[in-house]
Enzyme design. Structure first.
Site, PDB file in Angstrom:
ATOM      1  N   ALA A 164      56.021  18.176 -53.883  1.00 24.03           N
ATOM      2  CA  ALA A 164      54.697  18.794 -54.404  1.00 24.03           C
ATOM      3  C   ALA A 164      53.537  19.125 -54.275  1.00 24.03           C
ATOM      4  O   ALA A 164      52.917  19.918 -54.196  1.00 24.03           O
ATOM      5  CB  ALA A 164      54.953  17.718 -56.088  1.00 24.03           C
ATOM      6  N   ASP A 165      53.519  18.199 -53.438  1.00 24.86           N
ATOM      7  CA  ASP A 165      52.107  18.283 -52.506  1.00 24.86           C
ATOM      8  C   ASP A 165      51.836  19.098 -52.159  1.00 24.86           C
ATOM      9  O   ASP A 165      50.638  19.902 -51.746  1.00 24.86           O
ATOM     10  CB  ASP A 165      52.121  16.838 -52.158  1.00 24.86           C
ATOM     11  CG  ASP A 165      51.733  15.435 -53.114  1.00 24.86           C
ATOM     12  OD1 ASP A 165      50.548  15.519 -53.915  1.00 24.86           O
ATOM     13  OD2 ASP A 165      51.292  13.956 -52.898  1.00 24.86           O
ATOM     14  N   LEU A 166      52.569  18.905 -51.399  1.00 20.71           N
ATOM     15  CA  LEU A 166      52.665  20.410 -49.916  1.00 20.71           C
ATOM     16  C   LEU A 166      52.314  21.617 -50.138  1.00 20.71           C
ATOM     17  O   LEU A 166      52.062  21.888 -50.380  1.00 20.71           O
ATOM     18  CB  LEU A 166      54.362  19.962 -49.435  1.00 20.71           C
ATOM     19  CG  LEU A 166      53.880  18.590 -48.086  1.00 20.71           C
ATOM     20  CD1 LEU A 166      55.142  18.232 -47.632  1.00 20.71           C
ATOM     21  CD2 LEU A 166      52.788  18.401 -47.348  1.00 20.71           C
TER      22      LEU A 166
END
Length: 390
Positions: A164-166
């Site tokens: 999700a961050d990436l």
């Protein structure tokens, strides 16, 4: 000149999603200025981990670093002075923080109408969860990824990377580039924003649209592909391998390569639909043959027949693979603080363009150099430092 060298980016990001976004711009030559609070203000925050560790060094490369105290009125005034000459600002604060600091989009656009602001939050800039703190694993759970990951019946499983961050970082970088392209026609900037939750739902892709279009709730499929049979993980005589063989022609090649023409006459294996209905039997048939030879042997035979097949590597094996070596994914950078370090290069290839190899800066390493480019004299800098503004 590098492709993005004409753009100046003010980087206020921390941890992973924001730095991942900015790294996409830095790796292609943007003039990225990483802005951090002075050590005495930020000490012990733990935001981003060990500065000299692999994580921090990877996400903050190709930037110059300055310190700036945005909570000090003179530090904030200096930031606004920089905004007047910049092209992009990127931040991943909670939505209310930038407004509290007075650096929301409207405030920045009043200084520089051409500015593009990239914002990443946990759950969106508005709505009932807007002020909640965001974290990758929370988004994996809320976005549905954990519900389809893992073995059937195992219960939700976190994916082994902060996906999700990436992806929030990647989507924001794409949005910033779109806004910069539009600005060439309109002369005006944009506010580009996404969230970990939005990125995660978008990354669910066909699994998400199985629900939105057909009302299906996808389940865990383990190492099998959710819809394509046979595609999955199989045991061999000496280990494990992946095989992907959807479609009638691919099935014909598998049957021929494994020498199971007679068994494949069974109506259960006749079509994609019947193989999907009889997934366990289909996999068991292949498994009974694949375990008679080594992974390397089957991978070579299947690939020669045009069937996708490959090994299952641990990370040391990944970088020992001859194709990975050929692609040059290991990326050497010389760091004054650490000496030679090896990172992973950007996966895109622009023929004739060599990305820069600037190491991650120390905190405030380039403060004097960068601020001089924005008209700050040595005397003014000394006064700002004495006040705790930089």
């Amino acid at each position: 000149m590098l492709p993005l060298a004409r753009f100046t980016v003010l980087d206020l990001t921390r941890v992973r999603s924001g730095p991942t976004c900015v790294r996409q711009l830095a790796d292609w030559g943007a003039n990225v200025i990483k802005i951090e609070a002075p050590e005495e203000i930020d000490a012990g925050s733990g935001m981003g981990g060990d500065r000299h560790g692999p994580d921090f060094q990877h996400v903050h490369r190709n930037k110059r670093g300055i310190t700036l105290n945005l909570k000090h009125p003179d530090g904030l005034a200096l930031f606004r002075r920089m905004v007047a000459k910049a092209d992009v600002v990127v931040e991943n604060y909670r939505p209310d923080v930038k407004d509290r600091l007075g650096i929301g989009y409207d405030a920045l656009a009043a200084i520089n109408p051409r500015i593009v602001l990239g914002s990443i939050s946990g759950f969106g800039q508005t709505g009932p969860y807007a002020r909640r703190p965001g974290f990758d694993q929370i988004a994996q759970g809320m976005g549905g990824l954990m519900s389809v990951t893992g073995l059937p019946g195992q219960g939700p499983v976190r994916v082994g990377i902060p996906v999700a961050d990436l992806t929030a970082g990647l989507y924001t970088a794409i949005g910033i580039l779109v806004a910069l392209l539009e600005r060439e026609q309109t002369g005006k900037g944009r506010w580009v924003h996404t969230s970990l939750l939005e990125a995660m739902v978008a990354m669910m892709d066909f699994q998400a649209t199985r629900w939105t279009m057909k009302g299906e709730v996808p389940q865990q499929a383990g190492n099998d592909h959710p819809t394509t049979v046979p595609t999955g993980l199989f045991r061999t005589r000496d280990g494990l391998m992946n095989l992907a063989g959807g479609g009638q022609e691919m099935w014909r090649r598998i049957v021929e390569t494994l020498g199971i023409e007679e068994q494949a006459q069974d109506p259960a294996f006749a079509t994609d639909k019947t193989r999907a209905q009889n997934r366990a039997r289909t996999n068991a048939l292949l498994q009974s043959v694949l375990e008679t030879d080594t992974s390397a042997s089957w991978i070579e035979k299947l690939n020669r027949a045009g069937v996708p097949a490959g090994p299952v590597y641990a990370m040391d094996q990944v970088f020992a693979d001859p194709q990975v070596k050929h692609l040059g994914l290991e990326w050497a950078v010389e760091s004054p603080a650490l000496g030679a370090v090896t990172l992973v290069r950007a996966p895109m290839n622009l023929d004739g363009v060599a990305p820069p190899r600037r190491p991650t800066p120390e905190r405030g390493e380039h403060t004097a150099e960068v601020l001089s480019e924005f008209g700050v004299t040595a005397e003014e800098l000394a006064a700002l430092q004495a006040k705790g503004a930089v």
